[in-house]
Design a protein around this motif. Sequence first.
Motif, mmCIF file in Angstrom:
data_model
loop_
_atom_site.group_PDB
_atom_site.id
_atom_site.type_symbol
_atom_site.label_atom_id
_atom_site.label_comp_id
_atom_site.label_asym_id
_atom_site.label_seq_id
_atom_site.Cartn_x
_atom_site.Cartn_y
_atom_site.Cartn_z
ATOM 1 N N VAL A 3 5.839 3.122 3.121
ATOM 2 C CA VAL A 3 4.930 2.472 2.861
ATOM 3 C C VAL A 3 4.764 1.431 3.710
ATOM 4 O O VAL A 3 5.052 0.962 4.279
ATOM 5 C CB VAL A 3 5.403 1.324 1.255
ATOM 6 C CG1 VAL A 3 5.978 2.618 0.210
ATOM 7 C CG2 VAL A 3 6.665 0.539 1.689
ATOM 8 N N LEU A 4 3.450 0.623 3.464
ATOM 9 C CA LEU A 4 3.030 -0.322 4.112
ATOM 10 C C LEU A 4 2.822 -1.755 3.253
ATOM 11 O O LEU A 4 2.294 -1.743 2.090
ATOM 12 C CB LEU A 4 1.538 -0.007 4.735
ATOM 13 C CG LEU A 4 0.699 -1.054 5.436
ATOM 14 C CD1 LEU A 4 1.408 -1.629 6.541
ATOM 15 C CD2 LEU A 4 -0.662 -0.353 5.875
ATOM 16 N N VAL A 62 0.823 -1.278 0.335
ATOM 17 C CA VAL A 62 0.169 0.072 0.022
ATOM 18 C C VAL A 62 0.885 1.227 0.161
ATOM 19 O O VAL A 62 1.718 1.508 0.897
ATOM 20 C CB VAL A 62 -0.941 0.042 1.206
ATOM 21 C CG1 VAL A 62 -1.910 1.431 1.113
ATOM 22 C CG2 VAL A 62 -1.680 -1.236 1.339
ATOM 23 N N THR A 63 0.472 2.076 -0.809
ATOM 24 C CA THR A 63 1.061 3.576 -0.611
ATOM 25 C C THR A 63 0.165 4.347 -1.271
ATOM 26 O O THR A 63 -1.117 4.282 -1.242
ATOM 27 C CB THR A 63 2.311 3.580 -2.221
ATOM 28 O OG1 THR A 63 1.656 3.415 -3.442
ATOM 29 C CG2 THR A 63 3.280 2.530 -1.860
ATOM 30 N N THR A 64 0.483 5.686 -1.382
ATOM 31 C CA THR A 64 -0.415 6.799 -1.618
ATOM 32 C C THR A 64 -0.079 7.634 -2.870
ATOM 33 O O THR A 64 1.239 7.976 -3.068
ATOM 34 C CB THR A 64 -0.701 7.498 -0.530
ATOM 35 O OG1 THR A 64 0.567 8.403 0.112
ATOM 36 C CG2 THR A 64 -1.263 6.889 0.890
ATOM 37 N N LYS A 65 -0.930 8.180 -3.447
ATOM 38 C CA LYS A 65 -0.676 9.063 -4.432
ATOM 39 C C LYS A 65 -1.677 10.372 -4.598
ATOM 40 O O LYS A 65 -2.990 10.342 -4.585
ATOM 41 C CB LYS A 65 -0.789 8.516 -5.911
ATOM 42 C CG LYS A 65 -0.576 9.499 -7.093
ATOM 43 C CD LYS A 65 -0.345 8.512 -8.292
ATOM 44 C CE LYS A 65 -0.044 9.521 -9.446
ATOM 45 N NZ LYS A 65 -0.035 8.931 -10.846
ATOM 46 N N GLN A 66 -1.383 11.488 -3.976
ATOM 47 C CA GLN A 66 -2.277 12.572 -4.089
ATOM 48 C C GLN A 66 -3.338 12.248 -2.885
ATOM 49 O O GLN A 66 -4.618 12.610 -2.883
ATOM 50 C CB GLN A 66 -2.784 13.196 -5.399
ATOM 51 C CG GLN A 66 -1.686 13.506 -6.287
ATOM 52 C CD GLN A 66 -2.488 13.761 -7.870
ATOM 53 O OE1 GLN A 66 -3.622 13.454 -8.122
ATOM 54 N NE2 GLN A 66 -1.652 14.558 -8.442
ATOM 55 N N GLY A 67 -2.816 11.428 -1.771
ATOM 56 C CA GLY A 67 -3.837 11.335 -0.525
ATOM 57 C C GLY A 67 -4.623 10.104 -0.842
ATOM 58 O O GLY A 67 -5.253 9.925 0.135
ATOM 59 N N PRO A 78 -5.102 6.080 -1.441
ATOM 60 C CA PRO A 78 -4.199 5.066 -1.219
ATOM 61 C C PRO A 78 -4.303 4.071 -2.505
ATOM 62 O O PRO A 78 -5.294 4.116 -3.435
ATOM 63 C CB PRO A 78 -5.133 4.133 -0.166
ATOM 64 C CG PRO A 78 -6.008 5.228 0.549
ATOM 65 C CD PRO A 78 -6.177 6.179 -0.369
ATOM 66 N N ILE A 79 -3.224 3.423 -2.874
ATOM 67 C CA ILE A 79 -3.005 2.428 -3.980
ATOM 68 C C ILE A 79 -2.279 1.071 -3.422
ATOM 69 O O ILE A 79 -1.652 1.123 -2.572
ATOM 70 C CB ILE A 79 -2.057 2.875 -4.865
ATOM 71 C CG1 ILE A 79 -2.397 4.334 -5.408
ATOM 72 C CG2 ILE A 79 -1.835 1.965 -6.100
ATOM 73 C CD1 ILE A 79 -1.384 5.032 -6.547
ATOM 74 N N ALA A 80 -3.148 0.069 -3.902
ATOM 75 C CA ALA A 80 -2.734 -1.109 -3.532
ATOM 76 C C ALA A 80 -2.427 -2.170 -4.523
ATOM 77 O O ALA A 80 -3.136 -2.501 -5.636
ATOM 78 C CB ALA A 80 -3.455 -1.977 -2.348
ATOM 79 N N GLY A 125 3.463 -1.306 -16.158
ATOM 80 C CA GLY A 125 2.278 -0.466 -16.229
ATOM 81 C C GLY A 125 1.719 0.034 -15.072
ATOM 82 O O GLY A 125 0.875 0.639 -15.357
ATOM 83 N N ASN A 126 2.014 -0.822 -14.127
ATOM 84 C CA ASN A 126 1.322 -0.469 -12.539
ATOM 85 C C ASN A 126 1.642 0.694 -12.209
ATOM 86 O O ASN A 126 3.119 1.119 -12.016
ATOM 87 C CB ASN A 126 1.667 -1.493 -11.770
ATOM 88 C CG ASN A 126 1.060 -1.242 -10.404
ATOM 89 O OD1 ASN A 126 0.684 -0.255 -10.011
ATOM 90 N ND2 ASN A 126 0.745 -2.630 -9.782
ATOM 91 N N PRO A 127 1.149 2.137 -12.047
ATOM 92 C CA PRO A 127 1.568 3.213 -11.699
ATOM 93 C C PRO A 127 1.885 3.371 -10.166
ATOM 94 O O PRO A 127 2.619 4.565 -9.657
ATOM 95 C CB PRO A 127 0.257 4.305 -11.751
ATOM 96 C CG PRO A 127 -0.875 3.060 -11.795
ATOM 97 C CD PRO A 127 -0.456 1.687 -12.131
#
Length: 204
Positions: free
Chosen positions: A73-74, A28-33, A35-37, A60-62
Motif C-alpha cells: 500500500v502507499l 492508496v490501494t488497488t482493487k482489480q487494478g 486505485p482507491i484512496a 462502510g469504506n471498501p
Amino acid sequence: MYIPKYYRVTDVDEIREFIQMNSFGTLVTTKQGKPIATHLPLQLMKEGDTYYLTGHMAYGNPQWGTFETCEDVLVMFQGPHAYISSSWYEQENVPTWNYQAVHVYGTASVLNEEELKQDLAMLLQKYEKHRKHPVLWDKLSPQLLEKELKGIVGFKIQVREIQAANKLSQNRNEKDYQNIVNKLYEEEDLHSQQMAEVMEKKLK
C-alpha cells in the motif's frame, strides 16, 4: 516518487518529525487494478527496529477489504508547497514549484478490537491533551464507545520503504535563495508563507 539528488531526504529523524507534523495522509490501494484512496489521520509508531503507521476508517469504506490482496500500500504525506516565480532570480530562468512530500510503502493489516481501542486512545491524547476541556478516551461513556467502534475498522501498515523529498530551491545560489524566502513572505496565501518559514529554518 521521482526525486532528484538535490531534494532527496534520508535523515530518519527528519522524516519522522515531518510525518508527525503532517499526519493527515492519503492511503492508496488497488482493487482489480483501479486505485482507491482515503484521506485520514495516521500515527507513526516504532516497535523495535520496525516502523508502523496506524489509523482507522469507516466500516462502510471498501478500501480496508483490499488489504489482504495488496502486496504493497502507499501512504502520501504532504507539507507546505508554493509557486516560485523566476522573476525572483538574478538570471533568466523558468518558474517552478517548491514542496515537501513523503511516500511510505508497506503491508497493511486490520487491528483487533483491543489494538483499535489503544490506537484511538493515543490519537485522542495527541490531539486533545492541550485543550481546556480535553475529550479523552477514559472520559467518554462506554455506551458511546461501543456504538462508535462498530462503525470503524482499525489498521496498521508495516513500513517497508520510505521516499522523502524536500524541494526547497537548494539548487539556487545564496542570494536567490534568500530573495525567494523574502518574496514568499510577501505572498498572501498561507502555503507560501509556510514554505518561507521552512526555507528560512534551513538557513540556520
